[in-house]
Design an enzyme around this catalytic site. Structure first.
Site, PDB file in Angstrom:
ATOM      1  N   ASP A 264       0.814  -1.213   0.000  1.00 17.49           N
ATOM      2  CA  ASP A 264       0.000   0.000   0.000  1.00 17.49           C
ATOM      3  C   ASP A 264       0.849   1.265   0.000  1.00 17.49           C
ATOM      4  OD1 ASP A 264       0.988  -0.311   2.524  1.00 17.49           O
ATOM      5  OD2 ASP A 264      -0.910  -0.035   3.578  1.00 17.49           O
TER       6      ASP A 264
ATOM      7  N   GLU B  11       9.608  -2.512  13.866  1.00 14.45           N
ATOM      8  CA  GLU B  11      10.830  -1.993  13.234  1.00 14.45           C
ATOM      9  C   GLU B  11      11.977  -1.936  14.245  1.00 14.45           C
ATOM     10  OE1 GLU B  11       7.214  -0.116  11.216  1.00 14.45           O
ATOM     11  OE2 GLU B  11       7.891  -0.552  13.251  1.00 14.45           O
TER      12      GLU B  11
END
Length: 304
Positions: free
Chosen positions: A168, A254
């Protein structure tokens, strides 16, 4: 009688002379040279086939891991991504479905994508599909496992760069030029994320010293998944570095991953010291299909 023959000879003489002149000109004419193409060089018929530039063949391969899942906009998202990837030299797409088996839609898409692609699949356990939990963990780890297994059997050196390309996002081609020179872990800004116009690493004297972000600047690596790339050698030299389920919180994947392979001091700022946005977390608008159940289905089954 002689006068009659002489008169006929005079009538034929001009035609005989014309034939002789034409034959003489044709026998002495030299063949015309082949025309050279515009700009000089060899004649078109003799031009050697184009050779691949050695520097292009020596470029590090970019590996893009993309988790994907079934939804109305899936094919549209993948199409946009493939249109970008086809323009990038030496890119290998690792497309991982969140499914127990490869879907027909994605399989057909991969077959016609026109670029090097590995199609994997692994389902997310049902207990991890609750709102608020990290997503795409199993799919990213499957891509990492494939990459490590593939390169176990290849001789060193193996120049390459890995990044996580969610389906996306929107990517500038300049981003791939920036990440290809990654030595260990490189970073850059991401647009339209964290409730702000952009988020970015703050850079001073060529080093990352902080984070410009809209959410939890106290994270060890306050960065979006689209905001970093990792050298293939780093991935191979840290075989246990994966995305964790146990103990990981939303928005912390992350940091949890990068802590296993690098430090903030080692990060390599790209994109003009992290002052240019080259990737955007665009997210396709949720489609309105409210009228689908209200009307008869089409007699033709069309893939969207």
């Amino acid at each position: 009688m002689k006068s009659l023959l002489f008169s006929r000879f005079l009538l034929l003489l001009p035609w005989v002379l014309i034939v002789i002149i034409v034959l003489d000109i044709d026998s002495s004419r030299a063949p015309l040279p082949a025309l050279a193409p515009r700009g000089g060089g060899r004649p078109a018929a003799a031009r050697a086939p184009p050779q691949r530039r050695p520097e292009a063949a020596a470029l590090p391969t970019i590996y893009a891991i993309t988790p994907t899942y079934s939804r109305p906009v899936q094919k549209a998202e993948l199409t946009r991504l493939a249109n970008t990837f086809r323009q990038v030299a030496r890119l290998h797409w690792i497309l991982v479905e969140d499914a127990a088996a490869r879907s027909e839609l994605v399989s057909r898409f991969v077959a016609g994508a026109g670029l090097p692609c590995t199609h994997l699949h692994v389902p997310t356990p049902r207990r991890y599909k609750r709102p608020g939990l990290p997503r795409a963990t199993e799919q990213r780890n499957a891509g990492l496992a494939w990459l490590r297994q593939r390169h176990q059997h290849l001789p060193p050196p193996q120049p390459g760069v890995l990044f996580f390309a969610d389906d996306d996002n929107t990517y500038s081609l300049e981003l791939f030029q920036e990440m290809r020179t990654t030595r260990k872990v490189s970073v850059w800004p991401v647009g339209l994320v964290g409730g702000r116009r952009y988020e970015r690493p703050i850079v001073e004297n060529g080093k990352v010293v902080g984070w410009y972000t809209g959410w939890r600047a106290d994270r060890p690596f306050a960065i979006d998944m689209a905001g970093f790339a990792v050298s293939l050698q780093v991935i191979l030299s840290h075989p246990k570095a994966v995305f964790k389920r146990r103990g990981s919180q939303p928005g912390m994947q992350e940091s949890d991953f990068l802590k296993q392979i690098t430090t903030v001091e080692e990060l390599e700022p790209k994109a003009n010291n992290c002052t240019k946005v080259l990737v955007w977390h665009t997210r396709t608008e949720k489609v309105n299909l409210a009228n689908e159940p209200k009307y008869h289905l089409d007699t033709v089954n069309i893939e969207v």
